[in-house]
Design a protein around this motif. Structure first.
Motif, PDB file in Angstrom:
ATOM      1  N   GLU A  65       0.838  -1.279   0.097  1.00  0.00           N
ATOM      2  CA  GLU A  65      -0.108  -0.109  -0.152  1.00  0.00           C
ATOM      3  C   GLU A  65       0.810   1.241  -0.040  1.00  0.00           C
ATOM      4  OE1 GLU A  65      -3.843  -1.838   2.649  1.00  0.00           O
ATOM      5  OE2 GLU A  65      -2.265  -0.760   3.572  1.00  0.00           O
ATOM      6  N   HIS A  66       1.773   1.334   0.908  1.00  0.00           N
ATOM      7  CA  HIS A  66       2.894   2.535   0.889  1.00  0.00           C
ATOM      8  C   HIS A  66       3.506   2.668  -0.404  1.00  0.00           C
ATOM      9  CE1 HIS A  66       2.140   2.536   5.345  1.00  0.00           C
ATOM     10  NE2 HIS A  66       2.765   3.592   5.433  1.00  0.00           N
ATOM     11  N   SER A  67       3.999   1.529  -0.823  1.00  0.00           N
ATOM     12  CA  SER A  67       4.819   1.954  -2.163  1.00  0.00           C
ATOM     13  C   SER A  67       4.157   1.865  -3.413  1.00  0.00           C
ATOM     14  CB  SER A  67       5.365   0.248  -2.475  1.00  0.00           C
ATOM     15  OG  SER A  67       6.290  -0.070  -1.544  1.00  0.00           O
ATOM     16  N   GLU A  68       2.648   1.883  -3.392  1.00  0.00           N
ATOM     17  CA  GLU A  68       1.844   2.222  -4.417  1.00  0.00           C
ATOM     18  C   GLU A  68       1.312   3.817  -4.369  1.00  0.00           C
ATOM     19  OE1 GLU A  68      -1.404  -0.274  -5.492  1.00  0.00           O
ATOM     20  OE2 GLU A  68      -2.309   1.161  -6.883  1.00  0.00           O
ATOM     21  N   ARG A  69       1.152   3.895  -3.069  1.00  0.00           N
ATOM     22  CA  ARG A  69       0.460   5.281  -2.666  1.00  0.00           C
ATOM     23  C   ARG A  69       1.537   6.460  -2.559  1.00  0.00           C
ATOM     24  NH1 ARG A  69      -0.076   7.725   2.201  1.00  0.00           N
ATOM     25  NH2 ARG A  69       0.290   5.698   3.293  1.00  0.00           N
ATOM     26  N   LEU A  70       2.791   6.039  -2.518  1.00  0.00           N
ATOM     27  CA  LEU A  70       3.741   7.145  -2.281  1.00  0.00           C
ATOM     28  C   LEU A  70       4.718   6.974  -3.389  1.00  0.00           C
ATOM     29  CD1 LEU A  70       4.478   6.600   1.598  1.00  0.00           C
ATOM     30  CD2 LEU A  70       3.286   8.492   0.314  1.00  0.00           C
ATOM     31  N   GLY A  71       4.541   6.216  -4.217  1.00  0.00           N
ATOM     32  CA  GLY A  71       5.174   6.139  -5.619  1.00  0.00           C
ATOM     33  C   GLY A  71       7.008   5.854  -5.504  1.00  0.00           C
ATOM     34  N   PHE A  72       7.042   4.629  -4.570  1.00  0.00           N
ATOM     35  CA  PHE A  72       8.542   4.524  -4.346  1.00  0.00           C
ATOM     36  C   PHE A  72       9.068   4.107  -5.679  1.00  0.00           C
ATOM     37  CE2 PHE A  72       7.381   3.464   0.256  1.00  0.00           C
ATOM     38  CZ  PHE A  72       7.583   4.848   0.760  1.00  0.00           C
ATOM     39  N   ARG A  73      10.373   4.137  -5.725  1.00  0.00           N
ATOM     40  CA  ARG A  73      11.178   3.856  -7.191  1.00  0.00           C
ATOM     41  C   ARG A  73      10.912   2.239  -7.597  1.00  0.00           C
ATOM     42  NH1 ARG A  73      17.739   3.932  -7.322  1.00  0.00           N
ATOM     43  NH2 ARG A  73      17.924   2.634  -9.222  1.00  0.00           N
ATOM     44  N   TYR A  74      11.342   1.525  -6.635  1.00  0.00           N
ATOM     45  CA  TYR A  74      11.315   0.055  -6.756  1.00  0.00           C
ATOM     46  C   TYR A  74      10.807  -0.808  -5.662  1.00  0.00           C
ATOM     47  CZ  TYR A  74      13.831  -4.193  -8.392  1.00  0.00           C
ATOM     48  OH  TYR A  74      13.916  -5.589  -8.820  1.00  0.00           O
ATOM     49  N   PHE A  75       9.807  -1.781  -5.979  1.00  0.00           N
ATOM     50  CA  PHE A  75       9.130  -2.580  -5.257  1.00  0.00           C
ATOM     51  C   PHE A  75       9.407  -4.044  -5.576  1.00  0.00           C
ATOM     52  CE2 PHE A  75       5.462  -4.952  -3.914  1.00  0.00           C
ATOM     53  CZ  PHE A  75       5.689  -5.095  -2.271  1.00  0.00           C
ATOM     54  N   SER A  76       9.934  -4.865  -4.815  1.00  0.00           N
ATOM     55  CA  SER A  76       9.676  -6.303  -5.378  1.00  0.00           C
ATOM     56  C   SER A  76       9.173  -7.306  -4.294  1.00  0.00           C
ATOM     57  CB  SER A  76      11.297  -6.653  -5.412  1.00  0.00           C
ATOM     58  OG  SER A  76      11.871  -7.191  -4.073  1.00  0.00           O
ATOM     59  N   ASP A  77       8.055  -8.040  -4.757  1.00  0.00           N
ATOM     60  CA  ASP A  77       7.142  -8.641  -3.965  1.00  0.00           C
ATOM     61  C   ASP A  77       7.510 -10.137  -3.993  1.00  0.00           C
ATOM     62  OD1 ASP A  77       4.905  -9.427  -2.458  1.00  0.00           O
ATOM     63  OD2 ASP A  77       3.498  -8.006  -3.927  1.00  0.00           O
ATOM     64  N   ILE A  78       6.567 -10.976  -3.140  1.00  0.00           N
ATOM     65  CA  ILE A  78       7.143 -12.311  -3.028  1.00  0.00           C
ATOM     66  C   ILE A  78       7.205 -13.069  -4.562  1.00  0.00           C
ATOM     67  CG2 ILE A  78       6.247 -14.596  -2.318  1.00  0.00           C
ATOM     68  CD1 ILE A  78       4.759 -12.887  -0.229  1.00  0.00           C
ATOM     69  N   GLY A  79       8.342 -13.559  -4.707  1.00  0.00           N
ATOM     70  CA  GLY A  79       8.302 -14.608  -6.061  1.00  0.00           C
ATOM     71  C   GLY A  79       9.063 -13.692  -7.024  1.00  0.00           C
ATOM     72  N   ARG A  80       9.362 -12.424  -7.008  1.00  0.00           N
ATOM     73  CA  ARG A  80       9.858 -11.762  -8.056  1.00  0.00           C
ATOM     74  C   ARG A  80      11.084 -11.147  -7.315  1.00  0.00           C
ATOM     75  NH1 ARG A  80       3.970  -9.442  -9.002  1.00  0.00           N
ATOM     76  NH2 ARG A  80       3.774 -10.968  -6.939  1.00  0.00           N
ATOM     77  N   GLY A  81      11.703 -11.152  -6.328  1.00  0.00           N
ATOM     78  CA  GLY A  81      12.772 -10.474  -5.833  1.00  0.00           C
ATOM     79  C   GLY A  81      13.753 -11.593  -5.011  1.00  0.00           C
ATOM     80  N   GLY A  82      13.841 -11.435  -3.867  1.00  0.00           N
ATOM     81  CA  GLY A  82      14.789 -12.027  -2.971  1.00  0.00           C
ATOM     82  C   GLY A  82      15.391 -11.208  -1.865  1.00  0.00           C
ATOM     83  N   ILE A  83      16.501 -11.732  -1.323  1.00  0.00           N
ATOM     84  CA  ILE A  83      17.218 -11.101  -0.130  1.00  0.00           C
ATOM     85  C   ILE A  83      17.593  -9.893  -0.710  1.00  0.00           C
ATOM     86  CG2 ILE A  83      18.855 -11.394   1.578  1.00  0.00           C
ATOM     87  CD1 ILE A  83      18.407 -14.387   1.459  1.00  0.00           C
ATOM     88  N   GLU A  84      17.223  -8.625  -0.224  1.00  0.00           N
ATOM     89  CA  GLU A  84      17.490  -7.452  -0.292  1.00  0.00           C
ATOM     90  C   GLU A  84      18.910  -6.959  -0.817  1.00  0.00           C
ATOM     91  OE1 GLU A  84      16.778  -4.523   2.906  1.00  0.00           O
ATOM     92  OE2 GLU A  84      17.005  -6.170   4.217  1.00  0.00           O
TER      93      GLU A  84
END
Length: 425
Positions: free
Chosen positions: A79-98
């Motif tokens: 919710e925060h990432s979409e509403r505030l327009g953060f540059r990069y978001f990786s969700d479950i299954g599409r990312g990994g350990i930061e």
């Protein structure tokens, strides 16, 4: 090198140890742990941030959500990432350990200043970035205002010379340094020397990540051709690498002969000044219950490869649980394509989704009272991977895989030498 980054980001011409500087940063990274609903973490009513284009949210600590509390944190992160327009978001299954995602996606670039809520942020030092973990409240303040502060530290230089012997890895280099030189608390750490150039990117990244366990602040490696080529493959963004001056001042300069490094094992509860050779510990017949390859430090494709090579055609000891966690879903996919996942599974290992899970003692491999584990992850202090009554030994992924086969902490060299002979044929 870190001094140059701090000066450039604080508007100062130069900085000196002990000086306080207020800086902007190029990137602030938040894991799912920032989104748990407690007073010092990100509030629900946050309406605006200073530089959303500099913020990345990478879900990794509790993936997939093992509890309702974790699922709620993930929901807030989305919710925060979409509403505030953060540059990069990786969700479950599409990312990994930061820390692996920061490297894979080149979210950090040479000469940049990076902040993250996790202590192993020093991993990005391999890319010639000054990167350091901050507390939760500091991260929230930084996201809101776009600025933070640092106390400039003196620097210790490790000059790597020679070449690693066959069968030794970046983890063994770190354990060698931890035993010989111990804690570097209150200092930045720099690496230099011809030996550094002989290390692979994965070995360098492991070393950079693990220097958090030397209690180092910033960890910096030079932007040599390997790093510049790596970065250039996915970005055309402008960046400015930093290099040490010939007359740079250091609190200490240590020369590390890589040819003297051997497979090593940290004994339970600490790493600094608490390391023996894998052969010595092997002679002590330490029985294990669990073996773990994974984490931001050693969940890389090269770790899964050597683990698969060692167990290929063999079976894990009957009393051992062998868990393997790729550092990212990309690593997982490449391991599947290369046949490593199949080989590990046939041997009796369990390959999990990418997460901090077992390394942080959160889920997917928590240790019970009285159990003993050998791990190639990041920490071995009491209670790190579960029960405070469990014992955690630490070695390279090769040492962990060999131990999983025998059921005891084991020197991997006989397995590696046999593997070398097979390759030679």
């Amino acid at each position: 090198m870190a001094h140059k980054v701090l000066a450039a980001h604080s508007g100062e011409k130069t900085v000196t140890p002990g000086q306080l500087v207020v800086t902007e940063v190029d990137l602030v990274v938040m894991a799912d742990s920032v989104f748990y609903k407690t007073a010092e973490r990100l509030p629900d009513d946050l309406l605006k941030v200073a530089h959303p284009e500099r913020v990345a949210v990478l879900l990794d600590h509790a993936i997939p959500a093992p509890t309702v509390k974790a699922a709620t944190a993930h929901k807030r992160a989305r919710e925060h990432s979409e509403r505030l327009g953060f540059r990069y978001f990786s969700d479950i299954g599409r990312g990994g350990i930061e820390h692996q995602i920061i490297l894979e996606q080149r979210l950090a670039l040479p000469g940049q200043l990076i902040a993250c809520n996790d202590s192993h942020t020093s991993a990005a030092g391999v890319l010639n970035a000054a990167a350091r973990g901050l507390g939760m409240a500091d991260i929230v303040q930084l996201v809101c205002t776009g600025r933070t502060w640092y106390k400039v530290s003196p620097t210790v230089l490790f000059r790597l010379e020679g070449r690693l012997p066959y069968g030794t890895y970046g983890k063994d280099v770190f354990l060698h340094i931890a035993q010989e030189y111990g804690s570097q608390e209150g200092h930045d750490v720099e690496f230099a020397g011809d030996g550094l150039g002989s290390l692979s990117l994965d070995d360098r990244a492991t070393l950079s990540t693990m220097c958090t366990e030397l209690n180092a602040n910033f960890v910096m490696m030079p932007a040599d051709q390997l790093i510049l080529d790596y970065v250039s493959t996915v970005t055309d963004r402008v960046y400015t690498p930093v290099y040490s001056d010939p007359d740079a001042e250091y609190d200490a300069v240590h020369t590390v002969d890589l040819s003297a490094v051997r497979p090593s094992v940290a004994l339970p509860d600490a790493m600094n000044k608490n390391v023996k050779s894998a052969a010595q510990v092997g002679d002590e017949k330490v029985r294990i219950d669990q073996a773990f390859v994974g984490s931001c430090a050693n969940g890389k494709l090269s770790d899964l490869k050597i683990a698969a090579d060692i167990v290929r055609g063999r079976k894990i000891a009957g009393h051992v649980r062998f868990l393997v966690t790729p550092a990212s879903q990309s690593v997982y996919l490449e391991a599947v394509k290369a046949g490593y996942v199949e080989t590990l599974t046939e041997a009796g290992a369990m390959v999990t989704s990418s997460t901090c899970g077992a390394c942080s003692g959160g889920h997917m491999g928590v240790l019970g009272p009285g159990e003993t584990c050998i791990t190639s992850s990041t920490r071995n202090y009491r209670g790190r991977m579960g029960s405070a009554d469990a014992k955690i030994y630490m070695g390279s992924s090769a040492t962990v895989a060999a131990s999983a086969l025998t059921g005891y902490v084991t020197d991997p060299m006989p397995y590696l030498e046999a593997l070398d002979l097979e390759v030679a044929r």
